[in-house]
Write a protein that holds these residues in place. Structure first.
Motif, PDB file in Angstrom:
ATOM      1  N   ILE A 159       0.810  -1.228   0.046  1.00 45.19           N
ATOM      2  CA  ILE A 159       0.060  -0.119  -0.167  1.00 45.19           C
ATOM      3  C   ILE A 159       0.653   1.279   0.017  1.00 45.19           C
ATOM      4  CG2 ILE A 159      -1.490   1.488   1.494  1.00 45.19           C
ATOM      5  CD1 ILE A 159      -2.833  -1.291   2.443  1.00 45.19           C
ATOM      6  N   PHE A 160       1.990   1.350   0.761  1.00 40.05           N
ATOM      7  CA  PHE A 160       2.466   2.469   1.171  1.00 40.05           C
ATOM      8  C   PHE A 160       3.859   2.573   0.055  1.00 40.05           C
ATOM      9  CE2 PHE A 160       0.638   1.954   5.373  1.00 40.05           C
ATOM     10  CZ  PHE A 160       0.284   2.986   5.471  1.00 40.05           C
TER      11      PHE A 160
ATOM     12  N   GLY B 109       1.871   3.554  -3.371  1.00 35.67           N
ATOM     13  CA  GLY B 109       1.122   4.866  -3.038  1.00 35.67           C
ATOM     14  C   GLY B 109       2.280   6.009  -3.135  1.00 35.67           C
ATOM     15  N   PHE B 110       3.586   5.611  -2.603  1.00 37.74           N
ATOM     16  CA  PHE B 110       4.738   6.525  -2.707  1.00 37.74           C
ATOM     17  C   PHE B 110       5.096   6.662  -3.943  1.00 37.74           C
ATOM     18  CE2 PHE B 110       9.013   7.658  -2.332  1.00 37.74           C
ATOM     19  CZ  PHE B 110       9.246   8.975  -1.336  1.00 37.74           C
TER      20      PHE B 110
ATOM     21  N   TRP C 109       3.454   6.250  -6.849  1.00 39.06           N
ATOM     22  CA  TRP C 109       2.571   7.047  -7.672  1.00 39.06           C
ATOM     23  C   TRP C 109       2.611   8.591  -7.193  1.00 39.06           C
ATOM     24  CZ3 TRP C 109      -1.763   5.088 -10.372  1.00 39.06           C
ATOM     25  CH2 TRP C 109      -2.765   6.080 -10.719  1.00 39.06           C
ATOM     26  N   VAL C 110       2.892   9.015  -5.951  1.00 38.88           N
ATOM     27  CA  VAL C 110       2.771  10.407  -5.573  1.00 38.88           C
ATOM     28  C   VAL C 110       4.204  11.146  -6.407  1.00 38.88           C
ATOM     29  CG1 VAL C 110       3.134  12.178  -3.856  1.00 38.88           C
ATOM     30  CG2 VAL C 110       1.567  10.280  -3.633  1.00 38.88           C
TER      31      VAL C 110
ATOM     32  N   ARG D 261      -3.335   6.730 -14.542  1.00 44.91           N
ATOM     33  CA  ARG D 261      -4.156   5.584 -14.151  1.00 44.91           C
ATOM     34  C   ARG D 261      -4.359   4.611 -15.093  1.00 44.91           C
ATOM     35  NH1 ARG D 261      -9.505   5.178 -14.437  1.00 44.91           N
ATOM     36  NH2 ARG D 261      -9.831   7.338 -14.921  1.00 44.91           N
TER      37      ARG D 261
END
Length: 316
Positions: free
Chosen positions: A117-118, A121-122, A124-125, A226
């Motif tokens: 998840i992290f 997510g990291f 992606w950002v 995406r």
């Protein structure tokens, strides 16, 4: 495709056999007498026993035979799922493991969830940001994650979140709260690897020619990332998941010892110190099986997502 699957299954069996054999040889070559260590751990004074008593005990536990004889006997039993009794606790090996396995599965499962998840997510950002100074910092930050020793990171998290803030317990197996700190500690190296690989893949995909076509269609940056960028960059992460699960299993030994959790990892540490060979062999085989099955599943999934993998010629 059938040939590819057959080859991967054969490799999986060879890995399991190699893991069992390597663990057996290492344990057999450890200094000290397993029988003496076992008796001392049980509170029995070895010096008070007669040579006949020691010989009977050695025969009872199968320690009176040579290394190869013990190896093939244990290997044949292991193929039938029988790892015997613990030399120290004198109970079934599987009963010891099954009592502690839920704790380790919960820890490993939460750590894997945190890392995916992290980490994703990291990445992606970091890929979505366009301000170059911030983007540069975010791109370099994951390298710090897998360079930090997890035992040191665990101590820092205990000091901050357990002792100073009091948000989570520092040790024990008491509910979900006691899982957060050890799972977070265990997830950081994998999280950093996922983020670094995915950031590189996302940044390279953004430079592909088809991205210009997506811009020409009027898609927003978020829609392009995406629909097109993320889908093409995520495939290498699938291979890493299988590899990192192996690191998660091995890291559980350190984390469960550090956070005083009664799991399989701590059981391994205790069994190695006491030279409890049946327990260590069973845990090694179990860990290797999990590692092999997950990697095999990912390889097969990868071949479905990218059929070129199964059709690729083997290098001889």
């Amino acid at each position: 495709m059938t040939r590819y699957i057959g080859g991967r299954l054969l490799q999986a069996l060879m890995v399991l056999w190699g893991a069992y054999t390597t663990a057996y040889l290492i344990l057999y070559l450890l200094p000290g007498d397993p029988l003496s260590i076992m008796l001392n751990a049980s509170g029995v004074d070895v010096d008070s026993l007669s040579p006949a008593d020691l010989a009977r005990a050695r025969s009872f536990y199968g320690l009176d035979r040579g290394m190869l004889a013990q190896y093939f006997t244990r290997l044949w039993a292991a193929l039938h799922g029988d790892f015997g009794n613990s030399l120290n606790a004198n109970v079934s090996v599987w009963s010891l493991i099954s009592a502690r396995l839920p704790q380790t599965l919960a820890l490993g499962g939460l750590a894997i969830a945190f890392s995916l998840i992290f980490g994703i997510g990291f990445a992606w950002v970091a890929s979505y940001v366009t301000w170059l100074p911030l983007k540069s910092v975010l791109n370099r930050l994951p390298s710090l994650g897998f360079s930090i020793p997890i035992f040191w990171l665990g101590l820092v998290l205990i000091e901050i979140f357990a002792f100073r803030l009091g948000w989570f317990p520092s040790t024990g197996n008491d509910g979900f709260a006691s899982l957060v700190l050890p799972a977070a500690t265990l997830s950081v190296p994998s999280m950093a690897v996922y983020a670094q690989v995915l950031i590189r893949g996302l940044n390279e995909t953004w430079r592909e020619p088809f991205i210009a076509t997506a811009w020409a269609k009027g898609l927003t940056r978020a829609e392009i990332q995406r629909r097109h960028v993320f889908r093409n960059a995520i495939l290498p992460v699938l291979t890493l998941v299988g590899m990192q699960i192996g690191h998660t299993v091995s890291g559980a030994v350190i984390i469960e010892t550090l956070f005083a959790r009664a799991g399989v990892g701590r059981l391994v540490q205790e069994s190695v110190l006491r030279q409890d060979i049946p327990v260590v062999l069973a845990v090694v085989v179990l860990s290797a099986t999990v590692f092999v099955v997950i990697n095999l599943s990912i390889d097969l999934l990868y071949s479905l997502l990218d059929p070129r993998v199964a059709r690729a010629p083997r290098v001889t």
